[in-house]
Write an enzyme that holds these catalytic residues in place. Structure first.
Site, mmCIF file in Angstrom:
data_model
loop_
_atom_site.group_PDB
_atom_site.id
_atom_site.type_symbol
_atom_site.label_atom_id
_atom_site.label_comp_id
_atom_site.label_asym_id
_atom_site.label_seq_id
_atom_site.Cartn_x
_atom_site.Cartn_y
_atom_site.Cartn_z
ATOM 1 N N ASN A 332 13.439 -0.772 -8.154
ATOM 2 C CA ASN A 332 12.964 0.603 -8.037
ATOM 3 C C ASN A 332 14.099 1.608 -7.941
ATOM 4 O O ASN A 332 13.877 2.784 -7.668
ATOM 5 C CB ASN A 332 12.056 0.738 -6.802
ATOM 6 C CG ASN A 332 10.735 0.016 -6.993
ATOM 7 O OD1 ASN A 332 10.192 -0.022 -8.090
ATOM 8 N ND2 ASN A 332 10.233 -0.578 -5.923
ATOM 9 N N HIS A 334 16.449 1.971 -5.746
ATOM 10 C CA HIS A 334 16.946 2.443 -4.459
ATOM 11 C C HIS A 334 17.520 1.258 -3.688
ATOM 12 O O HIS A 334 17.270 0.095 -4.022
ATOM 13 C CB HIS A 334 15.874 3.200 -3.653
ATOM 14 C CG HIS A 334 14.710 2.369 -3.226
ATOM 15 N ND1 HIS A 334 13.427 2.839 -3.248
ATOM 16 C CD2 HIS A 334 14.610 1.109 -2.765
ATOM 17 C CE1 HIS A 334 12.598 1.919 -2.814
ATOM 18 N NE2 HIS A 334 13.297 0.857 -2.516
ATOM 19 N N CYS A 369 18.694 6.353 -0.150
ATOM 20 C CA CYS A 369 19.976 6.788 -0.718
ATOM 21 C C CYS A 369 20.150 6.120 -2.072
ATOM 22 O O CYS A 369 19.595 5.049 -2.340
ATOM 23 C CB CYS A 369 21.139 6.449 0.215
ATOM 24 S SG CYS A 369 21.465 4.689 0.411
#
Length: 435
Positions: A332, A334, A369
Site C-alpha cells: 500500500n 506506506h 510516513c
C-alpha cells in the site's frame, strides 16, 4: 486428490506392476517352453521308432512307401585299434533329466524374487518420504502451513517456528518477530476466509472503493518470549469497535506446553488510499465482514492512561536521521507497522536493552510516513537515576516518533522487566578464543 489417496494409488500401481511381471514371465514360459532332452533319447540324439524317424516333431515316410530310409544325425560307432566297439557308457548309465513341469520352465526364481524385492524396496522408500512422521513428540507435522479456521469459522490459527535469524543475543525472539507473526496471521485470516481482494488485507468491496485498513492503536503484553526452535501457535479473531472501527485480538501460545506467551489487541479503521483520509465503513464492506465478527471482550483490558507528548526538553534520549528504506514499504506504499516499533527502540538506552526485556507496549499511530520521510525517535525513562538503569527492577519508558518538522507519527509507552538470569548469563558470555 489428497496425499493419502496418492499414496494408495501409488501402492496399487506398484503391486499391479509386480503381479503383471510374474504373469508375463509365466505366460512367456508357457508359449516358448524351455527345451529339455527326451528321457528315451540316446547318444544318437534321434532314434528310429516303429520304422519311422522323429525329426524335430516331424515323421519321415515309412520305408515301405518309398523304399527310402531316413537316418538323422547318424554316426559311426567309434573304433579302437581297428575294431568297432560300443560306447564306453550306456544310456542307462547317464543321469536322466528332471521331468518337465511348470516350475522348471520358469526363469531362475532367485533372480525373479530379487527383481520383485528391488521394486518393493524402491516403492517403500518413496512411501517413507511421502508419509514422514516426526521422531519426537515435541515436533509438529507441517508447523509452517498457512493455517486453518477453527471454532465455527470465527478464529484463525497458524503455527510458526522460531528461526535462528529471528532471535537476539539472548537466544529469544525479538518483539519485532512476535509482531510480524501477529501481522501474518491477520492477513492469512482474511485470505483463508476468502475475503482477500487484490489489495493488502482489503476485501473485494474495499478494493472497488480504494479503501485500506490502517491500525490506530496497538496494545501488547508479553509474558514470555519463545526461544530458537520453539513452535508457537497464534490464534486471531475480529470484533466490532465502535461504528467505524474493527478490533483484532491475538493469543500466542507455546505449542508444546500450551503456555500463553503473548496477548495483543488492536483497533483498525479504513483509509482511502488515494486521498489518504480516513473513511467510514461502507455498508457493502460491512456486509462482507460482519459475519466474521466475534461478540467478545478484548483479550486485554484497555490501558486508558494518556500517552503524553515528548519534546526536546522532556526526552532523555533522541535519535535522529531515521529514514525508511524501499524494503520498509508494504504494497500500500506506506511503512510497515512493525517498522515503527524498531524505530521507537532506536532511542531506548542501551543499558535497558542489555539487562531488561520489553514486557508490555501501547502504541498510538497518528499518521503515516512515506519513503522520503526523515524521522526522529525520542525516549524518556521514568526514573531519576538514568545512569544506573541496568540494576533497576521494573522500568517504564515514554516514546515519540516524529518527522523532522515536528509532526507526530507514533506515541508510545513501554514497560520493561529484568531479563531471566539464564538469558543474562548468555549475553555476558565471552568465548574463550576471543579473550
Amino acid at each position: 486428490m489428497n496425499m493419502n489417496s496418492l499414496r494408495a494409488l501409488e501402492y496399487e500401481l506398484v503391486k499391479c506392476a509386480a503381479v503383471e511381471f510374474i504373469m508375463a514371465t509365466a505366460a512367456t514360459a508357457s508359449i516358448f517352453p524351455v527345451p529339455s532332452p527326451s528321457p528315451d533319447a540316446g547318444a544318437d540324439g534321434n532314434k528310429l521308432v516303429g520304422g519311422s524317424v522323429k525329426l524335430q516333431g516331424l515323421k519321415s515316410k515309412h520305408a515301405s512307401s518309398g523304399g527310402l530310409q531316413v537316418k538323422a544325425h547318424a554316426q559311426a560307432p567309434p573304433k579302437i585299434n581297428g575294431s568297432t566297439v560300443e560306447s564306453l557308457k550306456h544310456d542307462d548309465d547317464l543321469p536322466s533329466p528332471p521331468p518337465r513341469t511348470f516350475i522348471n520352465q520358469l526363469p531362475d526364481w532367485s533372480m525373479l524374487l530379487a527383481a520383485i524385492t528391488t521394486i518393493f524396496l524402491a516403492a517403500e522408500k518413496q512411501w517413507m518420504m511421502l508419509d514422514w512422521k516426526p521422531r519426537r513428540s515435541d515436533m509438529l507435522i507441517d508447523p509452517f502451513g498457512i493455517g486453518r479456521i477453527v471454532q465455527d469459522g470465527l478464529v484463525f490459527r497458524q503455527n510458526f517456528s522460531i528461526r535462528s535469524y529471528e532471535i537476539g543475543a539472548d537466544r529469544t525472539a525479538s518483539i519485532e518477530t512476535v509482531m510480524n507473526h501477529l501481522q501474518e496471521t491477520a492477513l492469512n485470516h482474511v485470505k483463508t476466509a476468502g475475503l482477500l481482494g487484490d489489495g493488502f488485507g482489503s476485501t473485494p468491496e474495499m478494493c472497488k472503493k480504494n479503501l485500506i485498513w490502517v491500525v490506530t492503536r496497538m496494545q501488547v503484553v508479553v509474558d514470555r518470549y519463545p526461544t530458537w526452535g520453539d513452535v508457537v501457535q497464534v490464534d486471531t479473531w475480529v470484533s466490532a469497535s465502535g461504528k467505524n472501527g474493527m478490533r483484532r485480538d491475538w493469543l500466542l501460545r507455546d505449542c508444546k506446553t500450551g503456555e500463553i506467551l503473548t496477548r495483543a489487541s488492536s483497533v483498525w479503521v479504513m483509509m482511502n488510499k488515494l486521498t489518504r483520509r480516513l473513511s467510514k465503513i461502507p455498508e457493502e464492506v460491512r456486509a462482507e465482514i460482519a459475519s466474521y465478527f466475534v461478540n467478545s471482550a478484548p483479550i486485554l483490558e484497555e490501558d486508558n492512561r494518556k500517552l503524553s507528548k515528548l519534546d526536546d526538553n522532556t526526552a532523555d534520549y533522541i535519535r535522529t536521521g531515521l529514514q525508511p528504506r524501499w524494503n520498509d514499504l508494504d504494497v500500500n506504499q506506506h511503512v510497515n507497522n512493525v517498522k515503527y516499533i524498531g524505530w521507537i527502540l532506536e532511542s531506548a538506552p542501551q543499558p535497558i536493552l542489555e539487562s531488561h526485556e520489553l514486557s508490555a507496549m501501547t502504541l498510538e499511530y497518528r499518521r503515516e510516513c512515506g519513503r522520503d520521510s526523515v524521522l526522529q525517535s525520542l525516549t524518556a525513562v521514568s526514573a531519576a537515576d538514568v545512569g544506573n538503569l541496568a540494576h533497576r527492577g521494573q522500568l517504564e519508558c515514554k516514546h515519540l516518533l516524529r518527522l523532522e518538522d515536528g509532526a507526530e507519527i507514533v506515541r508510545g509507552r513501554t514497560e520493561w522487566r529484568p531479563k531471566p538470569v539464564s538469558n543474562f548469563d548468555i549475553v555476558n558470555q565471552v568465548p574463550a578464543e576471543s579473550i
